[in-house]
Design a protein around this motif. Sequence first.
Motif, mmCIF file in Angstrom:
data_model
loop_
_atom_site.group_PDB
_atom_site.id
_atom_site.type_symbol
_atom_site.label_atom_id
_atom_site.label_comp_id
_atom_site.label_asym_id
_atom_site.label_seq_id
_atom_site.Cartn_x
_atom_site.Cartn_y
_atom_site.Cartn_z
ATOM 1 N N ASN A 103 86.918 6.132 9.526
ATOM 2 C CA ASN A 103 85.495 6.349 9.324
ATOM 3 C C ASN A 103 84.953 7.453 10.217
ATOM 4 O O ASN A 103 83.835 7.934 10.019
ATOM 5 N N TRP A 104 85.750 7.820 11.208
ATOM 6 C CA TRP A 104 85.360 8.891 12.131
ATOM 7 C C TRP A 104 85.537 10.257 11.471
ATOM 8 O O TRP A 104 84.889 11.217 11.836
ATOM 9 N N PRO A 151 85.578 13.053 8.272
ATOM 10 C CA PRO A 151 84.654 13.326 7.166
ATOM 11 C C PRO A 151 85.268 12.934 5.827
ATOM 12 O O PRO A 151 86.492 12.877 5.693
ATOM 13 N N ALA A 155 82.827 16.459 0.220
ATOM 14 C CA ALA A 155 81.576 16.634 0.964
ATOM 15 C C ALA A 155 80.806 17.782 0.327
ATOM 16 O O ALA A 155 81.028 18.951 0.644
ATOM 17 N N ASN A 180 78.808 19.596 9.874
ATOM 18 C CA ASN A 180 77.958 18.499 9.411
ATOM 19 C C ASN A 180 78.666 17.533 8.470
ATOM 20 O O ASN A 180 78.067 16.533 8.049
ATOM 21 N N THR A 181 79.936 17.790 8.149
ATOM 22 C CA THR A 181 80.699 16.782 7.410
ATOM 23 C C THR A 181 81.129 15.646 8.326
ATOM 24 O O THR A 181 81.532 14.584 7.845
ATOM 25 N N ARG A 221 80.573 12.573 10.732
ATOM 26 C CA ARG A 221 79.531 11.560 10.855
ATOM 27 C C ARG A 221 79.144 11.297 12.306
ATOM 28 O O ARG A 221 78.020 10.884 12.586
ATOM 29 N N ASP A 222 80.088 11.487 13.214
ATOM 30 C CA ASP A 222 79.893 11.076 14.602
ATOM 31 C C ASP A 222 79.747 12.294 15.507
ATOM 32 O O ASP A 222 80.644 13.141 15.556
#
Length: 248
Positions: free
Chosen positions: A15-16, A18, A22, A202-203, A205-206
Motif C-alpha cells: 500500500n506504500w 503507487p 495512475a 504525486n502517485t 500515497r505516503d
Amino acid sequence: MPHNDDTRFVPRDRNWHPPAHAPGYKTSVARSPRQALVSLVAPTRSELAGPDFTRLRLGPHDNDLLLNFREDPALAGTAGLPIGERILLFGRVVDQFGKPVPQTLVEMWQANAGGRYRHKKDRYLAPLDPNFGGVGRCLSDADGWYRFRTIKPGPYPWPNDVNSWRPAHIHVSVMGPSISTRLITQMYFEGDPLIPLCPIVNTLRDPEAVATMTGRLDMARSRSMDCLAYRFDLVVRGAVQTYFENQG
C-alpha cells in the motif's frame, strides 16, 4: 534484496507503493497491466547468480562526472569542465538493520545543468554540454559508502500536461547480489518547490516515501569554495526501505 537470514525478512507494504494505473501520470495508463500479476515463488539459479562485482575494473574517473566525459582529464584548471553547480553525492547502502551492503555496484545518470539528457530522443531545447556525459558508477566500500562528484541537474519540461516539469533529480541504481535484485530510484533535492507539483511524485500515497528519495544538504561534507554535498542513503529492504520505482 535477499538476505542470508530469511527469518529476519520484513515484507514490504504494497500500500506504500503507487498504483500501476495512475491517470495523473499519463504514461502509466498505457503501460499498466490489465491482468493480475504472476508471483514467482522460487527464483531460478540464473536469477540468483551473480554478477560478482568484486573483480570489476573501474576507470579512475568512473564516479567523477566532472572528468569522465572530458576529452583530456589531464587538462589544467577549468578547461574542459562541464557547466553547472558542482556537487558531491554520497551515502551508504545498508539493509533495514543498518548492516552495510559492501562491494555492490552503484550507478547513476542524470540531465545536465540545463535539464537535458545526452540521449538521442531528448529534444528539449536546452543545449547539450560537450564536457558532460551524465553517467557514473562506483562500488560501495566495506562499510557500504558510495560517492560521486557531478553537477546539479536542471529541471525540465515533459508532456504530461500543458505545463508539467520534472524536479531536478538524479537516477540511482544499486545492483545487489544479482541482476534480479537490481533496484532503481531517483534522488530529489530537499527544498525543491517542483517536488510537490510533479505528477510522478504525486502517485505516492505516503509523504514518507517521497522523503526516502530526497537528498539532504550536508554542509559538513561540502567543500569550501568548491562544491556542496548531498547525502542520499539507500536502504535496500525492510520497513524503512528507500522507495524504489521498480518495486511496485
